[in-house]
Design an enzyme around this catalytic site. Sequence first.
Site, PDB file in Angstrom:
ATOM      1  N   SER A  25       0.842  -1.196   0.000  1.00 44.16           N
ATOM      2  CA  SER A  25       0.000   0.000   0.000  1.00 44.16           C
ATOM      3  C   SER A  25       0.878   1.248   0.000  1.00 44.16           C
ATOM      4  O   SER A  25       2.049   1.207   0.410  1.00 44.16           O
ATOM      5  CB  SER A  25      -0.920   0.013   1.221  1.00 44.16           C
ATOM      6  N   LEU A  26       0.327   2.373  -0.438  1.00 44.57           N
ATOM      7  CA  LEU A  26       1.095   3.608  -0.555  1.00 44.57           C
ATOM      8  C   LEU A  26       1.228   4.334   0.778  1.00 44.57           C
ATOM      9  O   LEU A  26       0.379   4.210   1.667  1.00 44.57           O
ATOM     10  CB  LEU A  26       0.414   4.553  -1.549  1.00 44.57           C
ATOM     11  N   LYS A  49      -8.065   8.121  -5.184  1.00 44.48           N
ATOM     12  CA  LYS A  49      -7.712   7.017  -4.288  1.00 44.48           C
ATOM     13  C   LYS A  49      -9.003   6.251  -4.018  1.00 44.48           C
ATOM     14  O   LYS A  49      -9.825   6.647  -3.208  1.00 44.48           O
ATOM     15  CB  LYS A  49      -7.099   7.529  -2.980  1.00 44.48           C
ATOM     16  N   ARG A  70      -4.956  -8.220  -2.757  1.00 39.39           N
ATOM     17  CA  ARG A  70      -3.654  -7.780  -2.251  1.00 39.39           C
ATOM     18  C   ARG A  70      -3.265  -8.534  -0.988  1.00 39.39           C
ATOM     19  O   ARG A  70      -2.107  -8.864  -0.778  1.00 39.39           O
ATOM     20  CB  ARG A  70      -3.663  -6.278  -1.971  1.00 39.39           C
ATOM     21  N   GLU A 104      -8.895  -1.681  -8.478  1.00 39.06           N
ATOM     22  CA  GLU A 104      -9.734  -1.706  -7.280  1.00 39.06           C
ATOM     23  C   GLU A 104     -11.105  -2.278  -7.609  1.00 39.06           C
ATOM     24  O   GLU A 104     -11.723  -1.912  -8.613  1.00 39.06           O
ATOM     25  CB  GLU A 104      -9.893  -0.280  -6.742  1.00 39.06           C
ATOM     26  N   LYS A 242      -4.868  12.055   1.591  1.00 34.97           N
ATOM     27  CA  LYS A 242      -6.190  11.721   2.113  1.00 34.97           C
ATOM     28  C   LYS A 242      -6.955  12.992   2.452  1.00 34.97           C
ATOM     29  O   LYS A 242      -6.427  13.894   3.091  1.00 34.97           O
ATOM     30  CB  LYS A 242      -6.071  10.818   3.344  1.00 34.97           C
ATOM     31  N   CYS A 336      -5.153   2.818  43.258  1.00 37.93           N
ATOM     32  CA  CYS A 336      -4.279   2.383  42.170  1.00 37.93           C
ATOM     33  C   CYS A 336      -4.555   0.926  41.798  1.00 37.93           C
ATOM     34  O   CYS A 336      -4.546   0.049  42.673  1.00 37.93           O
ATOM     35  CB  CYS A 336      -2.817   2.549  42.589  1.00 37.93           C
ATOM     36  N   CYS A 339      -1.141  -1.111  42.819  1.00 42.29           N
ATOM     37  CA  CYS A 339      -0.645  -1.311  44.195  1.00 42.29           C
ATOM     38  C   CYS A 339      -1.708  -1.047  45.250  1.00 42.29           C
ATOM     39  O   CYS A 339      -1.455  -1.198  46.445  1.00 42.29           O
ATOM     40  CB  CYS A 339       0.564  -0.421  44.457  1.00 42.29           C
ATOM     41  N   CYS A 360      -0.418   8.045  41.063  1.00 47.76           N
ATOM     42  CA  CYS A 360      -0.106   7.205  42.214  1.00 47.76           C
ATOM     43  C   CYS A 360       1.201   7.707  42.805  1.00 47.76           C
ATOM     44  O   CYS A 360       2.228   7.752  42.108  1.00 47.76           O
ATOM     45  CB  CYS A 360       0.026   5.752  41.812  1.00 47.76           C
TER      46      CYS A 360
END
Length: 367
Positions: A25-26, A49, A70, A104, A242, A336, A339, A360
Amino acid sequence: SPTHRVGYEVKSSLEKVKHPKKLLSLDKTQDINEFNNFVDVNNCILMPKWDGLTIDITYEDGKLVRGVTRGDGEFGEDITHNLKTIKGIPLEVPIKRKFRVSGEAIILKNDFLEINNEIMDPAKKYKNPRNLAAGSIRQFDSSVCVKRKVLFVCWNANDLSNDGTMFDGLSVAQSIGFNTTDVVLLKQDKKFDLSDIVESEHQRLLQTENPFDGLVAMYNDIEYGNSLGCTSHHPRNGFAFKFYDEEEKTILREIKWSQGKTGVLTPVAIFDSVELDGTTVSKASVHNVSCLEQLNLCLGDRISVYKANQIIPQIRKNYTQHENTNEYNNQVPKFCPFCNSELELQITRNKDKDVKILKCNNSECGL
Protein backbone atom coordinates in the site's frame (compact mmCIF):
# COMPACT_ATOMS: atom_id res chain seq x y z
CA SER A 1 -17.38 -6.45 -21.50
CA PRO A 2 -16.15 -7.27 -25.01
CA THR A 3 -16.80 -10.99 -24.37
CA HIS A 4 -19.63 -13.09 -22.96
CA ARG A 5 -19.70 -14.08 -19.30
CA VAL A 6 -19.25 -17.63 -18.10
CA GLY A 7 -21.46 -19.63 -15.74
CA TYR A 8 -21.19 -19.13 -12.01
CA GLU A 9 -18.70 -21.09 -9.92
CA VAL A 10 -18.77 -22.22 -6.29
CA LYS A 11 -15.54 -22.67 -4.33
CA SER A 12 -15.07 -24.44 -1.01
CA SER A 13 -12.18 -22.15 -0.04
CA LEU A 14 -9.95 -19.36 -1.39
CA GLU A 15 -6.44 -20.47 -2.30
CA LYS A 16 -3.55 -18.45 -0.88
CA VAL A 17 -1.29 -17.13 -3.65
CA LYS A 18 2.13 -15.44 -3.44
CA HIS A 19 2.40 -12.28 -5.52
CA PRO A 20 5.20 -12.28 -8.15
CA LYS A 21 6.11 -8.86 -6.75
CA LYS A 22 4.95 -7.46 -3.42
CA LEU A 23 1.76 -5.43 -3.72
CA LEU A 24 2.33 -2.84 -1.00
CA SER A 25 0.00 0.00 0.00
CA LEU A 26 1.09 3.61 -0.56
CA ASP A 27 2.45 6.02 2.02
CA LYS A 28 -0.17 8.64 2.95
CA THR A 29 -0.39 12.23 4.13
CA GLN A 30 -2.97 14.93 4.88
CA ASP A 31 -0.36 17.67 4.49
CA ILE A 32 -0.68 19.34 1.06
CA ASN A 33 2.90 20.65 1.32
CA GLU A 34 4.26 17.14 1.86
CA PHE A 35 2.18 15.93 -1.08
CA ASN A 36 3.49 18.79 -3.21
CA ASN A 37 7.10 17.90 -2.32
CA PHE A 38 6.54 14.45 -3.83
CA VAL A 39 4.90 15.80 -6.99
CA ASP A 40 7.64 18.40 -7.52
CA VAL A 41 10.31 15.74 -8.14
CA ASN A 42 9.16 14.38 -11.51
CA ASN A 43 6.20 14.21 -13.91
CA CYS A 44 3.23 12.54 -12.22
CA ILE A 45 -0.23 11.23 -12.92
CA LEU A 46 -2.91 12.19 -10.40
CA MET A 47 -5.88 9.87 -9.88
CA PRO A 48 -8.59 9.14 -7.30
CA LYS A 49 -7.71 7.02 -4.29
CA TRP A 50 -10.41 4.40 -4.68
CA ASP A 51 -12.01 3.09 -1.50
CA GLY A 52 -12.36 -0.61 -2.29
CA LEU A 53 -10.38 -3.86 -2.42
CA THR A 54 -7.09 -3.93 -4.36
CA ILE A 55 -6.71 -6.87 -6.75
CA ASP A 56 -4.06 -8.03 -9.21
CA ILE A 57 -5.03 -9.78 -12.47
CA THR A 58 -2.86 -11.92 -14.76
CA TYR A 59 -3.47 -12.59 -18.47
CA GLU A 60 -1.77 -15.22 -20.65
CA ASP A 61 -2.34 -15.98 -24.33
CA GLY A 62 -5.06 -13.33 -24.43
CA LYS A 63 -7.12 -14.81 -21.58
CA LEU A 64 -7.73 -13.96 -17.93
CA VAL A 65 -6.02 -16.72 -15.97
CA ARG A 66 -5.88 -15.48 -12.37
CA GLY A 67 -7.07 -12.72 -10.05
CA VAL A 68 -5.67 -12.28 -6.55
CA THR A 69 -6.48 -9.88 -3.69
CA ARG A 70 -3.65 -7.78 -2.25
CA GLY A 71 -3.91 -9.51 1.13
CA ASP A 72 -0.87 -8.67 3.25
CA GLY A 73 1.08 -7.50 0.21
CA GLU A 74 3.04 -10.73 -0.10
CA PHE A 75 0.21 -13.27 -0.18
CA GLY A 76 -3.34 -12.76 -1.42
CA GLU A 77 -6.40 -14.92 -2.10
CA ASP A 78 -7.36 -16.34 -5.49
CA ILE A 79 -10.71 -14.80 -6.44
CA THR A 80 -10.59 -15.55 -10.20
CA HIS A 81 -14.07 -17.13 -10.19
CA ASN A 82 -15.58 -13.84 -8.99
CA LEU A 83 -13.56 -11.58 -11.30
CA LYS A 84 -15.12 -13.33 -14.29
CA THR A 85 -18.52 -11.97 -13.24
CA ILE A 86 -17.79 -8.27 -12.55
CA LYS A 87 -17.87 -5.28 -14.86
CA GLY A 88 -14.73 -3.60 -16.16
CA ILE A 89 -12.65 -6.77 -16.66
CA PRO A 90 -12.45 -8.36 -20.14
CA LEU A 91 -12.23 -12.16 -20.17
CA GLU A 92 -10.23 -12.07 -23.43
CA VAL A 93 -7.93 -9.43 -24.90
CA PRO A 94 -6.08 -9.08 -28.24
CA ILE A 95 -2.67 -9.12 -26.50
CA LYS A 96 -1.17 -12.63 -26.38
CA ARG A 97 1.88 -12.05 -24.18
CA LYS A 98 1.66 -12.48 -20.41
CA PHE A 99 0.89 -9.29 -18.47
CA ARG A 100 -0.61 -8.07 -15.19
CA VAL A 101 -2.87 -5.19 -14.27
CA SER A 102 -3.83 -3.90 -10.83
CA GLY A 103 -6.91 -2.04 -9.74
CA GLU A 104 -9.73 -1.71 -7.28
CA ALA A 105 -12.95 -3.65 -6.82
CA ILE A 106 -15.54 -1.05 -5.80
CA ILE A 107 -19.27 -0.67 -5.25
CA LEU A 108 -20.89 2.65 -6.16
CA LYS A 109 -22.57 4.59 -3.35
CA ASN A 110 -26.13 4.24 -4.68
CA ASP A 111 -25.70 0.50 -5.22
CA PHE A 112 -24.33 0.20 -1.68
CA LEU A 113 -27.37 1.98 -0.22
CA GLU A 114 -29.75 -0.16 -2.29
CA ILE A 115 -28.13 -3.40 -1.11
CA ASN A 116 -27.96 -2.26 2.51
CA ASN A 117 -31.64 -1.21 2.48
CA GLU A 118 -32.60 -4.77 1.57
CA ILE A 119 -30.97 -6.08 4.77
CA MET A 120 -33.57 -5.93 7.54
CA ASP A 121 -31.33 -6.76 10.50
CA PRO A 122 -29.40 -3.59 11.49
CA ALA A 123 -26.57 -5.71 12.93
CA LYS A 124 -25.98 -7.32 9.51
CA LYS A 125 -25.87 -4.11 7.48
CA TYR A 126 -22.52 -3.19 5.91
CA LYS A 127 -20.66 -0.20 7.34
CA ASN A 128 -19.42 1.23 4.04
CA PRO A 129 -19.02 0.42 0.31
CA ARG A 130 -15.44 -0.80 0.86
CA ASN A 131 -16.50 -3.50 3.33
CA LEU A 132 -19.29 -4.61 1.01
CA ALA A 133 -16.92 -4.77 -1.99
CA ALA A 134 -14.35 -6.75 -0.01
CA GLY A 135 -16.97 -9.18 1.29
CA SER A 136 -18.48 -9.61 -2.18
CA ILE A 137 -15.25 -10.28 -4.05
CA ARG A 138 -14.27 -12.92 -1.47
CA GLN A 139 -17.50 -14.92 -1.74
CA PHE A 140 -17.11 -18.64 -2.45
CA ASP A 141 -20.19 -18.52 -4.72
CA SER A 142 -19.73 -16.18 -7.70
CA SER A 143 -23.51 -15.86 -8.15
CA VAL A 144 -23.53 -13.87 -4.88
CA CYS A 145 -20.78 -11.57 -6.11
CA VAL A 146 -22.55 -10.75 -9.38
CA LYS A 147 -25.67 -9.59 -7.51
CA ARG A 148 -23.60 -7.05 -5.55
CA LYS A 149 -22.85 -4.93 -8.67
CA VAL A 150 -19.09 -4.92 -8.11
CA LEU A 151 -17.12 -2.75 -10.56
CA PHE A 152 -13.41 -2.97 -11.39
CA VAL A 153 -11.30 0.18 -11.87
CA CYS A 154 -7.80 -0.35 -13.27
CA TRP A 155 -5.14 2.06 -11.97
CA ASN A 156 -1.93 0.26 -13.00
CA ALA A 157 -1.33 -1.27 -16.43
CA ASN A 158 2.40 -0.69 -16.68
CA ASP A 159 2.97 -4.03 -18.46
CA LEU A 160 0.92 -2.69 -21.38
CA SER A 161 2.77 0.62 -21.82
CA ASN A 162 4.37 1.22 -25.22
CA ASP A 163 6.34 4.34 -24.31
CA GLY A 164 7.37 3.59 -20.72
CA THR A 165 4.74 5.77 -19.03
CA MET A 166 1.90 4.84 -16.70
CA PHE A 167 -0.42 7.11 -18.68
CA ASP A 168 0.13 5.14 -21.90
CA GLY A 169 -0.33 1.81 -20.08
CA LEU A 170 -3.74 2.92 -18.83
CA SER A 171 -4.66 4.20 -22.30
CA VAL A 172 -3.86 0.79 -23.81
CA ALA A 173 -5.81 -0.97 -21.04
CA GLN A 174 -8.86 1.16 -21.76
CA SER A 175 -8.62 0.47 -25.49
CA ILE A 176 -8.80 -3.32 -24.95
CA GLY A 177 -11.80 -3.32 -22.63
CA PHE A 178 -10.72 -2.40 -19.09
CA ASN A 179 -12.54 0.19 -17.04
CA THR A 180 -9.69 2.56 -16.11
CA THR A 181 -9.30 5.33 -13.56
CA ASP A 182 -9.53 9.05 -14.28
CA VAL A 183 -6.09 10.61 -14.69
CA VAL A 184 -4.69 14.15 -14.55
CA LEU A 185 -1.18 14.66 -15.99
CA LEU A 186 1.12 16.87 -13.91
CA LYS A 187 4.13 17.96 -15.99
CA GLN A 188 7.16 19.71 -14.56
CA ASP A 189 7.49 21.98 -17.61
CA LYS A 190 4.07 23.49 -17.00
CA LYS A 191 3.09 25.64 -14.05
CA PHE A 192 0.26 24.37 -11.88
CA ASP A 193 -1.11 24.95 -8.39
CA LEU A 194 -1.45 21.54 -6.77
CA SER A 195 -3.74 22.86 -4.04
CA ASP A 196 -6.20 24.12 -6.64
CA ILE A 197 -6.06 20.86 -8.60
CA VAL A 198 -6.58 18.78 -5.47
CA GLU A 199 -9.57 20.87 -4.40
CA SER A 200 -11.03 20.79 -7.91
CA GLU A 201 -10.71 16.99 -8.07
CA HIS A 202 -12.20 16.67 -4.60
CA GLN A 203 -15.26 18.69 -5.57
CA ARG A 204 -15.63 16.77 -8.84
CA LEU A 205 -15.52 13.40 -7.06
CA LEU A 206 -18.09 14.56 -4.52
CA GLN A 207 -20.56 14.92 -7.39
CA THR A 208 -20.14 11.27 -8.42
CA GLU A 209 -21.28 7.94 -6.98
CA ASN A 210 -17.67 6.78 -6.71
CA PRO A 211 -16.31 5.63 -3.32
CA PHE A 212 -13.05 7.50 -2.69
CA ASP A 213 -11.08 8.92 0.22
CA GLY A 214 -8.31 10.91 -1.42
CA LEU A 215 -6.00 11.27 -4.40
CA VAL A 216 -2.92 9.34 -5.51
CA ALA A 217 0.14 10.71 -7.30
CA MET A 218 2.38 8.25 -9.18
CA TYR A 219 5.54 9.04 -11.14
CA ASN A 220 4.56 8.73 -14.79
CA ASP A 221 7.97 7.41 -15.89
CA ILE A 222 7.74 3.69 -15.03
CA GLU A 223 11.50 3.02 -15.11
CA TYR A 224 12.20 6.03 -12.88
CA GLY A 225 9.51 4.99 -10.41
CA ASN A 226 10.80 1.42 -10.23
CA SER A 227 14.36 2.65 -9.67
CA LEU A 228 13.28 4.24 -6.37
CA GLY A 229 12.50 0.83 -4.86
CA CYS A 230 10.40 0.28 -1.74
CA THR A 231 10.55 0.53 2.02
CA SER A 232 9.33 -2.45 4.05
CA HIS A 233 5.86 -0.86 4.05
CA HIS A 234 5.32 1.03 0.81
CA PRO A 235 6.72 1.73 -2.69
CA ARG A 236 8.50 5.04 -3.28
CA ASN A 237 7.02 5.69 -6.73
CA GLY A 238 3.65 6.83 -5.38
CA PHE A 239 2.12 8.91 -2.61
CA ALA A 240 -1.47 9.29 -1.40
CA PHE A 241 -3.22 12.42 -0.17
CA LYS A 242 -6.19 11.72 2.11
CA PHE A 243 -9.04 14.22 2.28
CA TYR A 244 -10.03 13.14 5.78
CA ASP A 245 -9.31 10.57 8.46
CA GLU A 246 -11.02 7.24 8.07
CA GLU A 247 -13.54 6.91 10.89
CA GLU A 248 -15.63 4.04 12.26
CA LYS A 249 -18.32 3.79 14.93
CA THR A 250 -18.05 1.16 17.64
CA ILE A 251 -19.04 0.34 21.26
CA LEU A 252 -16.89 1.15 24.29
CA ARG A 253 -16.49 -1.99 26.43
CA GLU A 254 -13.89 -1.16 29.07
CA ILE A 255 -11.59 1.54 30.45
CA LYS A 256 -8.18 0.22 31.48
CA TRP A 257 -5.38 2.23 33.06
CA SER A 258 -1.69 2.19 32.14
CA GLN A 259 1.03 3.69 34.30
CA GLY A 260 4.03 5.81 33.32
CA LYS A 261 7.39 6.09 35.09
CA THR A 262 6.27 9.15 37.09
CA GLY A 263 3.22 7.35 38.47
CA VAL A 264 0.72 9.11 36.19
CA LEU A 265 -2.14 6.84 35.11
CA THR A 266 -3.48 7.02 31.55
CA PRO A 267 -6.98 5.79 30.64
CA VAL A 268 -7.13 3.38 27.69
CA ALA A 269 -10.45 2.76 25.93
CA ILE A 270 -11.18 -0.83 24.89
CA PHE A 271 -13.88 -1.17 22.22
CA ASP A 272 -15.30 -3.59 19.67
CA SER A 273 -12.72 -4.10 16.90
CA VAL A 274 -12.95 -1.96 13.77
CA GLU A 275 -10.94 -1.77 10.55
CA LEU A 276 -9.03 1.51 10.11
CA ASP A 277 -6.51 2.24 7.35
CA GLY A 278 -6.00 -1.45 6.68
CA THR A 279 -5.49 -2.62 10.29
CA THR A 280 -7.72 -3.95 13.07
CA VAL A 281 -8.04 -1.55 16.02
CA SER A 282 -9.61 -2.34 19.41
CA LYS A 283 -8.11 0.21 21.82
CA ALA A 284 -7.09 3.87 22.02
CA SER A 285 -5.45 6.09 24.61
CA VAL A 286 -7.75 8.70 26.18
CA HIS A 287 -4.64 10.60 27.39
CA ASN A 288 -5.87 11.93 30.75
CA VAL A 289 -8.84 12.47 33.04
CA SER A 290 -9.71 15.76 31.28
CA CYS A 291 -10.18 13.91 27.97
CA LEU A 292 -12.28 11.29 29.76
CA GLU A 293 -14.38 14.12 31.16
CA GLN A 294 -14.71 15.96 27.86
CA LEU A 295 -16.00 12.82 26.13
CA ASN A 296 -17.95 11.74 29.25
CA LEU A 297 -17.02 8.14 28.48
CA CYS A 298 -18.94 5.27 30.07
CA LEU A 299 -19.10 1.56 29.29
CA GLY A 300 -21.53 0.76 26.50
CA ASP A 301 -21.24 4.19 24.86
CA ARG A 302 -21.37 4.43 21.06
CA ILE A 303 -18.19 6.17 19.94
CA SER A 304 -16.35 6.99 16.73
CA VAL A 305 -12.64 6.23 16.37
CA TYR A 306 -9.99 7.23 13.83
CA LYS A 307 -6.21 7.15 13.38
CA ALA A 308 -4.48 10.49 13.86
CA ASN A 309 -2.08 10.88 10.91
CA GLN A 310 -3.17 7.36 9.90
CA ILE A 311 -1.10 5.97 12.82
CA ILE A 312 -2.40 6.60 16.35
CA PRO A 313 -5.94 5.39 17.27
CA GLN A 314 -8.05 8.16 18.82
CA ILE A 315 -11.67 8.67 19.90
CA ARG A 316 -13.36 11.38 17.87
CA LYS A 317 -16.81 11.60 19.43
CA ASN A 318 -19.17 10.04 21.96
CA TYR A 319 -22.64 9.65 20.43
CA THR A 320 -24.31 8.53 23.66
CA GLN A 321 -26.25 11.26 25.42
CA HIS A 322 -25.88 11.12 29.21
CA GLU A 323 -28.23 13.00 31.53
CA ASN A 324 -25.37 13.28 34.02
CA THR A 325 -22.45 15.18 32.47
CA ASN A 326 -20.17 13.84 35.20
CA GLU A 327 -21.01 10.19 34.65
CA TYR A 328 -17.46 9.55 33.49
CA ASN A 329 -16.46 9.69 37.19
CA ASN A 330 -17.68 6.10 37.49
CA GLN A 331 -14.67 5.09 35.36
CA VAL A 332 -12.08 6.96 37.46
CA PRO A 333 -10.60 4.69 40.17
CA LYS A 334 -9.93 5.96 43.67
CA PHE A 335 -7.24 3.39 44.32
CA CYS A 336 -4.28 2.38 42.17
CA PRO A 337 -5.05 -0.74 40.10
CA PHE A 338 -1.39 -1.80 40.49
CA CYS A 339 -0.64 -1.31 44.19
CA ASN A 340 -4.03 -0.36 45.73
CA SER A 341 -2.65 2.93 47.11
CA GLU A 342 -5.00 5.91 47.21
CA LEU A 343 -4.74 7.97 44.02
CA GLU A 344 -4.39 11.74 43.77
CA LEU A 345 -6.23 13.85 41.20
CA GLN A 346 -3.89 16.65 40.14
CA ILE A 347 -4.24 19.66 37.84
CA THR A 348 -1.30 20.51 35.60
CA ARG A 349 -0.77 23.19 32.97
CA ASN A 350 -0.38 21.98 29.37
CA LYS A 351 -0.41 24.31 26.34
CA ASP A 352 -2.14 27.07 28.31
CA LYS A 353 -4.85 24.70 29.53
CA ASP A 354 -5.53 23.09 32.90
CA VAL A 355 -5.39 19.31 32.56
CA LYS A 356 -6.60 16.78 35.14
CA ILE A 357 -4.34 13.80 35.67
CA LEU A 358 -4.53 10.82 38.00
CA LYS A 359 -1.35 9.92 39.89
CA CYS A 360 -0.11 7.20 42.21
CA ASN A 361 2.37 8.65 44.72
CA ASN A 362 3.60 5.26 45.95
CA SER A 363 7.29 5.34 45.02
CA GLU A 364 7.46 1.54 44.99
CA CYS A 365 4.47 1.09 42.70
CA GLY A 366 5.37 -0.66 39.48
CA LEU A 367 8.78 -1.82 40.69
